[in-house]
Design a protein around this motif. Structure first.
Motif, PDB file in Angstrom:
ATOM      1  N   ASN A 605       0.845  -1.194   0.000  1.00 34.07           N
ATOM      2  CA  ASN A 605       0.000   0.000   0.000  1.00 34.07           C
ATOM      3  C   ASN A 605       0.878   1.241   0.000  1.00 34.07           C
ATOM      4  N   GLY A 626       1.205   4.449  10.613  1.00 37.79           N
ATOM      5  CA  GLY A 626       0.109   5.226  10.066  1.00 37.79           C
ATOM      6  C   GLY A 626      -0.965   4.356   9.450  1.00 37.79           C
ATOM      7  N   ASP A 627      -2.095   4.978   9.066  1.00 36.54           N
ATOM      8  CA  ASP A 627      -3.215   4.247   8.474  1.00 36.54           C
ATOM      9  C   ASP A 627      -2.806   3.518   7.207  1.00 36.54           C
ATOM     10  N   ALA A 628      -1.977   4.168   6.390  1.00 35.42           N
ATOM     11  CA  ALA A 628      -1.562   3.536   5.141  1.00 35.42           C
ATOM     12  C   ALA A 628      -0.762   2.268   5.410  1.00 35.42           C
ATOM     13  N   ASN A 630      -1.162   0.337   8.142  1.00 34.67           N
ATOM     14  CA  ASN A 630      -2.123  -0.658   8.617  1.00 34.67           C
ATOM     15  C   ASN A 630      -2.870  -1.304   7.457  1.00 34.67           C
ATOM     16  N   LEU A 631      -3.236  -0.508   6.466  1.00 38.09           N
ATOM     17  CA  LEU A 631      -3.942  -1.061   5.308  1.00 38.09           C
ATOM     18  C   LEU A 631      -3.053  -2.046   4.558  1.00 38.09           C
ATOM     19  N   ARG A 634      -3.294  -5.262   6.343  1.00 34.97           N
ATOM     20  CA  ARG A 634      -4.589  -5.910   6.087  1.00 34.97           C
ATOM     21  C   ARG A 634      -4.600  -6.565   4.706  1.00 34.97           C
ATOM     22  N   GLY A 671     -11.418  -1.423  10.956  1.00 29.98           N
ATOM     23  CA  GLY A 671     -10.814  -0.194  11.443  1.00 29.98           C
ATOM     24  C   GLY A 671     -10.905   0.965  10.482  1.00 29.98           C
ATOM     25  N   LYS A 672     -11.450   0.753   9.256  1.00 29.87           N
ATOM     26  CA  LYS A 672     -11.579   1.845   8.289  1.00 29.87           C
ATOM     27  C   LYS A 672     -13.007   1.868   7.761  1.00 29.87           C
ATOM     28  N   LYS A 759      -9.074  -8.875  11.259  1.00 28.93           N
ATOM     29  CA  LYS A 759      -7.814  -8.490  10.631  1.00 28.93           C
ATOM     30  C   LYS A 759      -7.297  -9.597   9.733  1.00 28.93           C
TER      31      LYS A 759
END
Length: 759
Positions: A605, A626-628, A630-631, A634, A671-672, A759
């Motif tokens: 990602n 960061g969110d990116a 975590n993605l 996933r 989570g998103k 997850k």
């Protein structure tokens, strides 16, 4: 009393070797300036620096000197060169009577009579086969003045301030030279060193007698073929003649004479003398204050001060086409009262010279530069004492640097070295541009640079080894290549936290628990080591990724930090494909050993991430968050659901468009709230074969039909694809979904998104 000597002994032991090296380098530089040693490479470097020094002076247009150019335009309008003398006569008449120029210098010679009018042929006929035709002789007598082109040219020259050019020659004597400015007899046994040649190619007598003077346009090059100096007085046989530039300047200034004088015999002249007791200056005697005293160097030469790059667009002198002069198209104000040099820049007429500022410099402009120096009385000269000054400077600077650099810190050493280097260049240029003095710069720069480099090399030898050890030890905790780059340029690569656009990768082994249960501890260690080594090499060595960490059998890496890559997403996608290929290769090896098969899943990602040195007081690591990030994690887990080896987010796909992708789904991960499109990279778009392209097109059509709830159409396409590609578990997944949606329609407001609660 004992501490003082001991302190000095300690200092000598610490700095002595570096001081000795600096002293040796300095002594070598002084020996070179004294002429004890000669190095051709240093002389060539001095010549190169002299040329660069000339280029620093911006050209300023001098309206007093104009070049009438026999250029391509003139050849087109007037005809090929050489032109007949009646055209040259018209050119001189235009310049002197119409434009009222003050002086003309021809960078051209006229060594042979002009017979192009045909008068000689007619005269032979009238005295031969047609001698019985008296009307012919009478008619020829009336035509002779108009057909005698040399006579026409001589008539145009007579009484006008025109200087003709001639060429020194080693193998011929042609034409008539002007009266010499001095002869061997005049020297009365004294020596006058000048460039010389036994012969010449001068102008025919009728033209030379009519002209106001003549000068040599011969140019002597250095051994490397480059023109740097010009002989103001040149020797032919036992006589001495002025250069074209000197003769033209003399005519312009209405000089009473051009004579070389011993400096000690002329009160107005400088007292500088050449060691031979010969002549060391040339004076042009003029009435009143217009006297010129021109200093010369060895062999009666002057250093040519090249202004600009030369040519019509060089900026130092105005060029006008000879065709425009003949046609009267040049504004009178541009030429009135000017010194005109007639020369050529036309291709094929071979009057381009190699100079320090331009390898194709117009020869006529060399004379223009010398004339300007004479008019302005600004000559660049190298005094006799220049070598002594250079030696003293090298001695003082070399010793001072040797002592100082040995004791200074790295930063202060660099600052001092840069300061001294800049001062040397600045003072040298100031002496050249403001004082008109030429000092060599190569050896002072070499000594400064050599002393600095030797001190740095000696002083940091042990520190570098310590740094290498530090890199090796610290590399056990974080990526060694990161530490090495930081050690090379710590100012550029810091570990402070910052936000950057990056691409993160997660890779994990499928079914690792089952694998570990089927292997002995020793086999498992070898299994995982081979796997992690292959994955790490693909990440780090192939596409410059940064290894973040190992999490059991998982690997985390990212691209774009600490070294910034604009194509970080493309590098990451290429690496993921390479890792899958390495996994297939390892799988074949593992199966051959009787070990469990190896399959991996990769998630990628791209996006804004926080990168830097993070952790606790006990353990820290250079990592991303960061969110990116975590993605990306996933997506690695999602690969199992869709039965693919790689899954990337839509940001990665957009940033790496050179790859072909199979869209997998629209998903909402745990989570998103915002759904994202996920894709499987296949291969570089340019390498995509027709069969795979057709499969992708059909699949994307089926996916579009699913999102439109056109279940029958989607099922038909997918069933057809399953028949061709039964191994694609993605197709099986979607047939199950379609079956479910048929039984449980999602409703008209369905957004086509698959939500993952775990997850």
């Amino acid at each position: 009393m004992r501490l003082f000597p001991a302190k000095w002994a300690k200092t000598l032991l610490k700095y002595g070797p570096r001081w000795l090296l600096g002293i040796l380098v300095t002594a070598f530089g002084v020996a070179y300036t004294a002429g004890v040693v000669e190095i051709d490479a240093v002389r060539r470097l001095d010549s190169l620096l002299a040329g660069e020094r000339m280029k620093l002076e911006p050209p300023v247009l001098d309206p007093r000197i104009v070049i009438v150019d026999i250029d391509g335009k003139a050849l087109t309008e007037v005809g090929r060169f050489p032109w007949s003398r009646n055209i040259q006569a018209r050119l001189v008449t235009q310049l002197t009577r119409h434009y009222q120029v003050s002086a003309i210098g021809f960078d051209i010679s006229f060594p042979e009579p002009d017979t192009s009018s045909g008068y000689g042929v007619l005269e032979q006929l009238s005295n031969g086969e047609l001698k019985d035709v008296p009307a012919l002789k009478q008619r020829l007598a009336t035509l002779k003045p108009a057909m005698d082109y040399d006579g026409l040219f001589a008539g145009a020259l007579k009484g006008q301030p025109v200087v003709l050019g001639f060429n020194m020659s080693a193998d011929q004597v042609k034409g008539q030279l002007p009266a010499p400015i001095i002869t061997e007899q005049d020297l009365n046994g004294r020596e006058l060193l000048a460039y010389s040649a036994p012969g010449y190619e001068a102008n025919i007598g009728v033209l030379q007698s009519a002209a106001a003077g003549a000068g040599s346009f011969s140019v002597v090059t250095d051994l490397d073929g480059i023109v740097r100096t010009a002989g103001l007085i040149q020797q032919v046989g036992d006589n001495y003649y002025p250069a074209l530039s000197l003769a033209t300047a003399g005519v312009y200034l209405k000089a009473l004479a051009i004579k070389p004088f011993l400096s000690q015999t002329v009160d107005q002249l400088s007292q500088n003398q050449l060691s031979s007791g010969g002549f060391d200056s040339v004076t042009i005697l003029l009435p009143g204050k217009r006297q010129r005293v021109i200093p010369v160097g060895e062999a009666m030469t002057t250093v040519v001060q090249f202004r600009g790059q030369g040519g019509p667009r060089g900026g130092a002198f105005r060029y006008v086409s000879a065709a425009d002069v003949l046609a009267g198209r040049v504004p009178e104000a541009l030429l009135k009262g000017a010194i005109v040099l007639v020369g050529t820049t036309a291709p094929g007429l071979v009057d381009l010279r190699a100079t320090p500022v331009n390898p194709e410099y117009p020869g006529v402009e060399i004379h223009a530069n010398i004339i300007k120096s004479i008019l302005d009385m600004r000559f660049k000269s190298r005094p006799d004492w220049a070598g002594a000054i250079e030696g003293i400077v090298i001695l003082l600077v070399g010793l001072a640097l040797s002592l100082a650099l040995a004791a200074l810190s790295p930063l202060r050493s660099i600052l001092l070295g840069a300061l001294v280097l800049g001062a040397a260049v600045g003072v040298n240029y100031y002496a050249y541009s403001e004082l008109n003095l030429i000092f060599n710069l190569a050896m002072p720069l070499i000594v400064i640079f050599a002393v600095f480099v030797l001190n740095v090399a000696w002083g940091y030898f042990f520190e570098v080894r310590k740094g290498q050890a530090l890199v090796s030890r610290f590399g056990e905790y974080v990526a060694p290549e990161l530490v090495a780059e930081m050690a090379d340029d710590p100012e550029k690569y810091n570990m402070d936290g910052e936000s950057r656009e990056l691409t993160v990768l997660f890779v994990d082994v499928r079914g690792f628990t089952t694998i570990s249960e089927g292997l002995t501890p020793k086999q498992l260690r070898e299994y995982i080591n081979l796997y992690l080594t292959a994955m790490s090499e693909d990440i780090r060595d192939s596409h410059r990724g940064t290894l973040d960490k190992y999490i059991g059998d998982a690997v985390m890496a990212f691209w774009g930090a600490p070294v910034a890559f604009a194509d970080h997403a493309s590098r990451a996608v290429a690496t993921s494909l390479l890792m899958q290929a390495s996994a297939h290769r390892l799988n074949d090896d593992f199966v051959a050993r009787g070990w469990p098969p190896l399959k991996i899943g990769i998630g990628l990602n791209s996006g804004l991430m926080h990168v830097g040195d993070m952790g606790s007081k006990i353990r820290r690591a250079y990592t991303v968050m960061g969110d990116a990030v975590n993605l990306g994690s996933r997506l690695e887990g999602i690969t199992k659901v869709y039965g693919v080896g790689i899954a990337v987010g839509e940001a990665t796909r957009a940033a790496a468009p050179e790859f072909a992708y199979r869209e997998l789904d629209l998903v909402r991960v745990k989570g998103k709230n915002e759904p994202v499109a996920i894709f499987e990279p296949i291969v570089l778009e340019k390498d995509l074969d027709a069969a795979t392209r057709d499969e992708l097109e059909r699949w994307h059509a089926a996916l579009a039909a699913v999102r439109l709830q056109q279940w029958d159409q989607a099922m038909q396409i997918i069933v057809e694809l399953m028949a061709i590609f039964p191994e694609r578990s993605l197709y099986s997944l979607y047939t199950e979904r379609i079956t479910y949606y048929r039984a449980h329609p999602p409703g008209v407001d369905w957004d086509g998104v698959t939500t993952f609660e775990t997850k």
